[in-house]
Enzyme design. Structure first.
Site, PDB file in Angstrom:
ATOM      1  N   ASP A 233       0.849  -1.198   0.000  1.00 35.14           N
ATOM      2  CA  ASP A 233       0.000   0.000   0.000  1.00 35.14           C
ATOM      3  C   ASP A 233       0.883   1.246   0.000  1.00 35.14           C
ATOM      4  O   ASP A 233       2.045   1.174  -0.417  1.00 35.14           O
ATOM      5  CB  ASP A 233      -0.954  -0.032   1.198  1.00 35.14           C
ATOM      6  CG  ASP A 233      -2.303   0.589   0.876  1.00 35.14           C
ATOM      7  OD1 ASP A 233      -2.374   1.828   0.787  1.00 35.14           O
ATOM      8  OD2 ASP A 233      -3.274  -0.162   0.680  1.00 35.14           O
ATOM      9  N   HIS A 270      -3.817   5.591   3.804  1.00 32.96           N
ATOM     10  CA  HIS A 270      -4.544   4.376   3.443  1.00 32.96           C
ATOM     11  C   HIS A 270      -3.908   3.113   4.017  1.00 32.96           C
ATOM     12  O   HIS A 270      -4.585   2.252   4.587  1.00 32.96           O
ATOM     13  CB  HIS A 270      -4.597   4.311   1.919  1.00 32.96           C
ATOM     14  CG  HIS A 270      -5.566   3.350   1.351  1.00 32.96           C
ATOM     15  ND1 HIS A 270      -5.193   2.101   0.900  1.00 32.96           N
ATOM     16  CD2 HIS A 270      -6.892   3.450   1.123  1.00 32.96           C
ATOM     17  CE1 HIS A 270      -6.256   1.485   0.412  1.00 32.96           C
ATOM     18  NE2 HIS A 270      -7.301   2.271   0.537  1.00 32.96           N
ATOM     19  N   SER A 466     -11.389  -1.512   0.155  1.00 33.21           N
ATOM     20  CA  SER A 466     -10.076  -1.317   0.783  1.00 33.21           C
ATOM     21  C   SER A 466     -10.035  -1.884   2.185  1.00 33.21           C
ATOM     22  O   SER A 466      -9.012  -2.392   2.629  1.00 33.21           O
ATOM     23  CB  SER A 466      -9.738   0.173   0.873  1.00 33.21           C
ATOM     24  OG  SER A 466      -9.106   0.628  -0.272  1.00 33.21           O
TER      25      SER A 466
END
Length: 662
Positions: A233, A270, A466
């Site tokens: 990520d 994220h 996600s």
């Protein structure tokens, strides 16, 4: 139009258009040519600035220092594009200004580099490969370790669009199996919209939420101890209080910067949230699904399709990852706008990345294979158009909401394997998933109890597929912690069998129990952990035939064995030992006795290209066709049939072993 082909000479060909209204630029200082703050823009002449005033920023690949600009008033002849290129290429600050490709369906820009992925046949020696590459004027940047005779090479400067012709000519070389240019697209993480109800039944704001994945109950049997989850990520806050325990962080890596410090950028929130969902310790404010698992943070913020992408999977496999979670992929269409052209774009999986995934699946965990999961996507569109999430060897994870139905944005299609709880937008009973956030007030939570906790260390509104993907990855770690001997495909099968069939009316389940929205349903972590241990062993008999049977070109060879047992079959494993110098030539079938009434079962169907030898065990998980033999009487003659379908390579059948459980 230009063309790129994935899968070799006979692979699918994709057409890309040359944009009349885009240019790609890189400056010497890596500064932007267009900025909201003029004093921060790269210095260029007044002539160049005047032409740039007619463009706007389309997308930026920050790590490469590249940005794509789009004409404010599009034309059909490309005149402004060409004038801008000519002027900008004369600027000392501009390293290059080039043309851009676009996806003809979505109109999304695609940047081609002057790099190529090239893979030669297994039988070619290194000197021959290097000779061929030299003949085309290519420079070897790296010999890739995850596939035999695979290279990442560069063409001479200013090759431009001729890189596509070079790729096609190389594919026509008899010795070349795969070749394609490095094409990079905008990279988007799988996030949508804005207390841990996804782990257990929880009451929030007076509402009891029962749409959980039964995770807390599973912790009595497994918490993920002994496993490693790789989160590929945008980086992870490894100093967060939920990741600070001794030994929690394993083999951190930044494949973009080529360092071992996967520190997030200023806006990169994220990855920390994903890591928290998967394996946060739960000591302070938020537990992950597998709190006992270790975390391998891999920062990847390069463009989609880049060589860095492939390197992420190789790093994970070589450094001990058991599970690999990927909450990213091609850009999604706007989920509520059914006219968005992005809904129809097809993004193929590059061969360079596919082989890296295969390396992780074939070599990871000492040959048992890493379990790879991808977020299905947040466009309310077909996941089958996404070559990453729809790859047959990964687990595509959809999202379901706190009502126990489909999250409105969640992608759908044949590739969806399972679902895991996430947010929904409106209507919703909760803001989303409560998980770790970058420490302090720099992440999603700026320091408000409306957004999480007052300190800003946790967010209450993470979501999208996600969040669903690392949740499912955590369950995979719980399974492997309970039984580390499982193969990757056995873990996938356990996840399938663990799923609860939610939303029976709206789920549109088929006769096999599979839904385009939920796959096999919402994961039940307790059930998955219970299924991880094998049932009580059953009586097993092993039957073997050993004989060297020649396999000649374009002919069919057979090896048979007789079984006298008359008990019904409860389980079956078939092990073959075949020597051959090009297994992509072969179709291998098991022919049961005629009395079984079962048609020949294909074990191997011309896969593997130029690899040598097939020494493999097939069971009901890896080869579902074998399930047709359950309950049948095995008495009679069993035959292994090997059909050679191409010239030039030969071999022999060495042995056949059939293991039957009764």
């Amino acid at each position: 139009m230009v063309h790129v082909r994935y899968g070799g000479q006979n692979g699918e060909q994709y057409e890309l258009a040359i944009s009349e209204n885009h240019i790609v630029v890189r400056t010497e200082s890596r500064s932007s040519l267009i900025s909201d703050r003029p004093f921060e823009a790269a210095p260029v002449s007044s002539q160049a600035r005047n032409i740039l005033n007619q463009f706007e920023l389309s997308t930026r690949f920050s790590q490469a220092g590249v940005e794509v600009l789009h004409v404010k008033e599009p034309s059909q002849d490309g005149a402004l594009r060409d004038t801008a290129r000519e002027i900008l290429n004369q600027e000392p600050e501009v390293q290059f200004a080039g043309r851009v490709l676009i996806d003809p369906v979505s109109q999304q820009p695609i940047v081609y580099t002057e790099n190529l992925f090239v893979k030669f046949g297994h039988e070619e020696d290194v000197s021959f490969c290097q000779e061929i590459l030299g003949r085309y004027g290519l420079t070897i940047k790296r010999q890739l370790e995850y596939a035999r005779n695979a290279y990442f090479v560069s063409a001479p400067p200013n090759t431009g669009l001729a890189i596509f012709d070079i790729a096609e000519r190389l594919l026509n070389e008899e010795s070349v199996e795969l070749c394609h240019p490095e094409l990079v697209r905008e990279f988007r993480q799988r996030q949508a919209f804005s207390q841990q109800w996804h782990l257990k039944e929880t009451t929030i704001g007076g509402k009891t939420i029962k749409a959980h994945a039964n995770v807390e109950a599973a912790w009595k049997l497994s918490d993920g101890t002994g496993t490693i989850i790789a989160i590929i990520d945008d980086g992870v806050d490894v100093d967060h209080e939920e990741f600070r325990s001794s030994g929690k962080i394993v083999a951190p890596r930044d494949v973009t910067r080529k360092t071992n410090f996967p520190t997030p950028g200023n806006r990169d929130n994220h990855g920390t949230a994903c890591a928290g969902v998967a394996c946060g310790n739960g000591n302070f404010g938020a537990s992950g699904v597998a709190p006992g698992a270790k975390l391998m943070p891999i920062r990847f913020v390069s463009a989609l399709g880049s060589q860095d992408e492939a390197d992420s999977f190789v790093w994970a496999a070589q450094n001990g990852a058991d599970v690999i979670s990927c909450s990213w992929g091609p850009p999604d269409g706007t989920w509520w706008d059914d006219k968005d052209p992005l809904h129809k774009q097809k993004v193929p999986l590059p061969d360079s990345t596919r082989l890296a995934m295969d390396y992780a699946i074939n070599k990871g965990r000492n040959g048992k294979g890493c379990v790879i999961l991808f977020a299905a996507g947040n466009g309310n569109e077909s996941v089958d158009n996404d070559g990453y999430a729809s790859y047959e060897k990964v687990i595509a994870v959809a999202a379901c909401n706190d009502f126990g139905t489909r999250s409105a944005y969640s992608d759908f299609g044949q590739a969806v394997w399972c679902a895991f709880p996430s947010n929904n937008g409106n209507p919703s009973q909760t803001p989303g998933i409560w998980t770790a956030d970058r420490s302090g007030v720099v992440g999603y939570n700026s320091g408000s109890t409306n957004l999480g906790d007052q300190a800003g260390n946790y967010t209450n509104s993470f979501g999208g597929t996600s969040s669903a993907c690392p949740g499912a990855a955590g369950v995979a770690a719980l399974i492997l912690s309970r039984n580390p001997n499982l193969r990757w495909d056995e873990v996938r099968d356990i996840i399938k069998r663990s799923c609860d069939r939610i939303d029976p009316v709206g789920g549109n389940y088929n006769a096999e129990g599979r839904s385009p929205f939920y796959g096999y349903g919402r994961i039940n972590a307790l059930k998955a952990v219970e299924l991880a241990l094998p049932a009580q062993p059953e009586p097993v008999s092993i039957f073997t035939a050993v004989q060297d049977v020649p396999i000649n070109d374009l002919q069919t060879s057979q090896l048979s064995l007789a079984i006298a047992n008359t008990n019904p079959i409860k389980s079956i494993k078939v092990t073959v030992d075949i020597e051959h110098t090009y297994i992509g030539d072969l179709i291998v079938s098991l022919n049961p006795p005629g009395e079984c009434g079962v048609l020949p079962i294909i074990l191997h169907d011309r896969k593997g290209g130029g690899a040598d030898d097939i020494k493999q065990t097939y069971d009901e998980v890896s080869t579902p066709g074998l399930t047709a033999l359950k309950g049948k009487i095995p008495q009679g003659t069993w035959t292994l049939e090997v059909a050679d379908k191409a010239q030039a390579d030969t071999g022999k059948i060495r042995s056949l072993t059939i293991e039957l459980g009764f």
